[in-house]
Design a protein around this motif. Sequence first.
Motif, PDB file in Angstrom:
ATOM      1  N   UNK A  54       0.845  -1.195   0.000  1.00 45.31           N
ATOM      2  CA  UNK A  54       0.000   0.000   0.000  1.00 45.31           C
ATOM      3  C   UNK A  54       0.884   1.249   0.000  1.00 45.31           C
ATOM      4  N   UNK A  55       2.036   1.159   0.667  1.00 40.93           N
ATOM      5  CA  UNK A  55       2.976   2.288   0.637  1.00 40.93           C
ATOM      6  C   UNK A  55       3.431   2.575  -0.790  1.00 40.93           C
ATOM      7  N   UNK A  98      -8.351   6.334  -6.296  1.00 44.18           N
ATOM      8  CA  UNK A  98      -7.534   5.499  -5.399  1.00 44.18           C
ATOM      9  C   UNK A  98      -7.786   4.006  -5.594  1.00 44.18           C
ATOM     10  N   UNK A  99      -9.040   3.623  -5.814  1.00 43.28           N
ATOM     11  CA  UNK A  99      -9.346   2.206  -6.024  1.00 43.28           C
ATOM     12  C   UNK A  99      -8.672   1.672  -7.284  1.00 43.28           C
ATOM     13  N   UNK A 158      -4.725  -1.818  -9.548  1.00 41.08           N
ATOM     14  CA  UNK A 158      -3.617  -1.992 -10.500  1.00 41.08           C
ATOM     15  C   UNK A 158      -2.387  -2.587  -9.813  1.00 41.08           C
ATOM     16  N   UNK A 159      -2.212  -2.283  -8.536  1.00 35.61           N
ATOM     17  CA  UNK A 159      -1.071  -2.810  -7.779  1.00 35.61           C
ATOM     18  C   UNK A 159      -1.348  -4.211  -7.228  1.00 35.61           C
ATOM     19  N   UNK A 160      -2.569  -4.703  -7.429  1.00 36.76           N
ATOM     20  CA  UNK A 160      -2.900  -6.037  -6.949  1.00 36.76           C
ATOM     21  C   UNK A 160      -3.150  -6.111  -5.453  1.00 36.76           C
ATOM     22  N   UNK A 161      -3.491  -4.983  -4.836  1.00 35.63           N
ATOM     23  CA  UNK A 161      -3.751  -4.952  -3.391  1.00 35.63           C
ATOM     24  C   UNK A 161      -5.169  -5.460  -3.125  1.00 35.63           C
TER      25      UNK A 161
END
Length: 155
Positions: A63-64, A90-91, A96-99
């Motif tokens: 998340x960072x 933000x979503x 996109x980062x797979x979080x």
Amino acid sequence: MTGKMTRIAASIILAMFLIVSAGPVSAACFSGPNGRKKEQILAELNRERQKQGLPPLECDGEVEDVAQGHADDMARRGYFDHYTPEGLAPTDRLDAAGVSYISYGENIAWGSHTARSVVNLWMGSPGHRANILGDYTGVGIGVSGNYYVLVFVRK
């Protein structure tokens, strides 16, 4: 104990205090040139949560990366918004980062110079305060110049 040994022991004790007061952290947290400021921000956030009897936030490395990417993008392209100029939310950045997350929140700020001043700014705003004191377990912190981003998650 020699003076040098005393300074080394004091440094180790201070480092241990900062790690404990900041709360649990991921190995990827506090990276980059603003690592110390991010660490201070997390400590300030957790002080505010502790005052309300809430558990500390844990710095989440993935998340960072999302928070830092948004801070860098705003600084590089000169905008200040939760949405990119292309309309990405933000979503979109988290996805996109797979979080994986159950819920999220985002705080942004511009122009503060210290960890305490940026947290004071957020605590003075009802929506930002609600995120800081919300039911989140993790946070990513991004700092780029005078741009600050917090991305909160509950996984």
